[in-house]
Design an enzyme around this catalytic site. Sequence first.
Site, PDB file in Angstrom:
ATOM      1  N   SER A   1       5.740 -13.262   4.083  1.00  0.00           N
ATOM      2  CA  SER A   1       4.415 -12.653   4.249  1.00  0.00           C
ATOM      3  C   SER A   1       3.363 -13.754   4.269  1.00  0.00           C
ATOM      4  CB  SER A   1       4.105 -11.711   3.077  1.00  0.00           C
ATOM      5  OG  SER A   1       2.753 -11.299   3.123  1.00  0.00           O
TER       6      SER A   1
ATOM      7  N   TYR B   1       3.679 -10.367  -5.731  1.00  0.00           N
ATOM      8  CA  TYR B   1       4.268 -10.175  -4.391  1.00  0.00           C
ATOM      9  C   TYR B   1       4.184 -11.471  -3.590  1.00  0.00           C
ATOM     10  CZ  TYR B   1       4.377  -8.603   0.511  1.00  0.00           C
ATOM     11  OH  TYR B   1       4.652  -8.468   1.857  1.00  0.00           O
TER      12      TYR B   1
HETATM   13  P1  NAP Z   1       7.173  -0.166   4.359  1.00  0.00           P
HETATM   14  O1  NAP Z   1       6.527   0.467   5.528  1.00  0.00           O
HETATM   15  O2  NAP Z   1       6.634   0.101   2.978  1.00  0.00           O
HETATM   16  O3  NAP Z   1       8.735   0.218   4.380  1.00  0.00           O
HETATM   17  C1  NAP Z   1       9.528  -0.273   3.359  1.00  0.00           C
HETATM   18  C2  NAP Z   1      10.982  -0.032   3.695  1.00  0.00           C
HETATM   19  O4  NAP Z   1      11.775  -0.668   2.663  1.00  0.00           O
HETATM   20  C3  NAP Z   1      11.357   1.428   3.674  1.00  0.00           C
HETATM   21  O5  NAP Z   1      12.389   1.616   4.625  1.00  0.00           O
HETATM   22  C4  NAP Z   1      11.867   1.638   2.260  1.00  0.00           C
HETATM   23  O6  NAP Z   1      12.824   2.676   2.137  1.00  0.00           O
HETATM   24  C5  NAP Z   1      12.556   0.311   2.010  1.00  0.00           C
HETATM   25  N1  NAP Z   1      12.657  -0.065   0.607  1.00  0.00           N
HETATM   26  C6  NAP Z   1      11.674  -0.171  -0.315  1.00  0.00           C
HETATM   27  N2  NAP Z   1      12.180  -0.553  -1.499  1.00  0.00           N
HETATM   28  C7  NAP Z   1      13.516  -0.677  -1.314  1.00  0.00           C
HETATM   29  C8  NAP Z   1      14.589  -1.009  -2.156  1.00  0.00           C
HETATM   30  N3  NAP Z   1      14.399  -1.315  -3.444  1.00  0.00           N
HETATM   31  N4  NAP Z   1      15.837  -1.020  -1.645  1.00  0.00           N
HETATM   32  C9  NAP Z   1      16.059  -0.714  -0.330  1.00  0.00           C
HETATM   33  N5  NAP Z   1      15.078  -0.398   0.515  1.00  0.00           N
HETATM   34  C10 NAP Z   1      13.829  -0.365   0.030  1.00  0.00           C
HETATM   35  O7  NAP Z   1       7.218  -1.762   4.512  1.00  0.00           O
HETATM   36  P2  NAP Z   1       6.876  -2.701   5.773  1.00  0.00           P
HETATM   37  O8  NAP Z   1       5.414  -2.873   5.851  1.00  0.00           O
HETATM   38  O9  NAP Z   1       7.647  -2.272   6.950  1.00  0.00           O
HETATM   39  O10 NAP Z   1       7.436  -4.097   5.213  1.00  0.00           O
HETATM   40  C11 NAP Z   1       8.716  -4.583   5.518  1.00  0.00           C
HETATM   41  C12 NAP Z   1       8.805  -6.014   5.052  1.00  0.00           C
HETATM   42  O11 NAP Z   1       7.767  -6.783   5.665  1.00  0.00           O
HETATM   43  C13 NAP Z   1       8.608  -6.173   3.539  1.00  0.00           C
HETATM   44  O12 NAP Z   1       9.468  -7.177   3.050  1.00  0.00           O
HETATM   45  C14 NAP Z   1       7.160  -6.618   3.420  1.00  0.00           C
HETATM   46  O13 NAP Z   1       6.924  -7.355   2.264  1.00  0.00           O
HETATM   47  C15 NAP Z   1       7.010  -7.448   4.684  1.00  0.00           C
HETATM   48  N6  NAP Z   1       5.605  -7.587   5.103  1.00  0.00           N
HETATM   49  C16 NAP Z   1       4.869  -6.509   5.502  1.00  0.00           C
HETATM   50  C17 NAP Z   1       3.545  -6.690   5.877  1.00  0.00           C
HETATM   51  C18 NAP Z   1       2.650  -5.562   6.312  1.00  0.00           C
HETATM   52  O14 NAP Z   1       1.432  -5.761   6.451  1.00  0.00           O
HETATM   53  N7  NAP Z   1       3.171  -4.377   6.522  1.00  0.00           N
HETATM   54  C19 NAP Z   1       2.977  -7.974   5.839  1.00  0.00           C
HETATM   55  C20 NAP Z   1       3.751  -9.029   5.432  1.00  0.00           C
HETATM   56  C21 NAP Z   1       5.070  -8.830   5.074  1.00  0.00           C
HETATM   57  P3  NAP Z   1      12.392   4.227   1.901  1.00  0.00           P
HETATM   58  O15 NAP Z   1      11.888   4.730   3.236  1.00  0.00           O
HETATM   59  O16 NAP Z   1      13.642   4.891   1.472  1.00  0.00           O
HETATM   60  O17 NAP Z   1      11.312   4.216   0.850  1.00  0.00           O
END
Ligand code: NAP
Length: 252
Positions: free
Chosen positions: A143, A157
């Site tokens: 991130s 985080y």
């Molecule tokens: P998101 O929309 O919150 O989706 C999270 C996903 O991870 C969901 O499929 C959730 O499953 C699953 N999950 C959460 N906790 C888990 C656990 N303990 N074990 C297994 N699965 C789990 O997240 P996102 O924004 O797509 O982010 C994905 C990745 O990108 C993360 O690592 C995040 O830190 C990184 N990231 C995101 C952003 C951003 O702005 N969105 C920026 C930088 C980095 P359920 O559906 O079952 O809850």
Amino acid sequence: MTNKVLLVTGGSRGIGAATAKLAAQRGYAVVVNYAGNRDAAEAVCKSIADDGGTAVAVQGDVGVPEDIARIFAAADELGPLGGLVNNAGIIGTAEPVEQMSVDRLTRMFAVNITGSFLCAKEAIKRMSTRHGGQGGGIVNLSSAAAKLGAPNNYVDYAASKGAIDTFTVGLAQEQAEAGIRVNGVRPGIIDTDIHSSGGDPDRAQKMSSVVPMKRPGTADEVANAIMWLLSDEASYVTGTTLTVSGGRAILP
Ligand code: NAP
């Protein structure tokens, strides 16, 4: 017919769901891991199946080592593993470090750091040429927060993603001779549900002004970077983390 299996942790929503769908279009059979949202995971699998692809939804919390063993056992039923996307990640609600509880910190690092390490470990057992595997690729989700620190929001985080950056550098060198390339993707502000889980559903839109492109990124735009790193087009790329931030400067 597909002959490569890709495991996407947290594949039910956001960046993971977009990656799972794109991977299926590229010929992977996909393991869509999820934590609790079965309907979302099944919807991703149905969308893939409707397009003629192969996907299975597998529940498992990457913060729980026993669950990781079960997730990989399910992956084994699809065929030889060809790749892992360490995508599952959590944030907490905004607060300064001085207020963070031990439980919060323990959970944050268990999911975001230890979970990624243990999933990589299982993937290496299956993909490393040292263990009779065919090689493969690992992509770790970092991130922009890793470089920015996220003060007064979620330094825990940010620090977990800093650990992921270092993990990518070290693991890539360990596995370079074993046929496994290890890279990271460092998203900026992406329009997904993660901001709601941090207590600020509109955060991605509100932050648009700090992005040179003046908009948040989409999950598909991050998925494209992930799938490029896994592809043969990136055959000489390992140990690097690709920033996908709409031009937001991420300084060393
Ligand atoms: P998101 O929309 O919150 O989706 C999270 C996903 O991870 C969901 O499929 C959730 O499953 C699953 N999950 C959460 N906790 C888990 C656990 N303990 N074990 C297994 N699965 C789990 O997240 P996102 O924004 O797509 O982010 C994905 C990745 O990108 C993360 O690592 C995040 O830190 C990184 N990231 C995101 C952003 C951003 O702005 N969105 C920026 C930088 C980095 P359920 O559906 O079952 O809850």
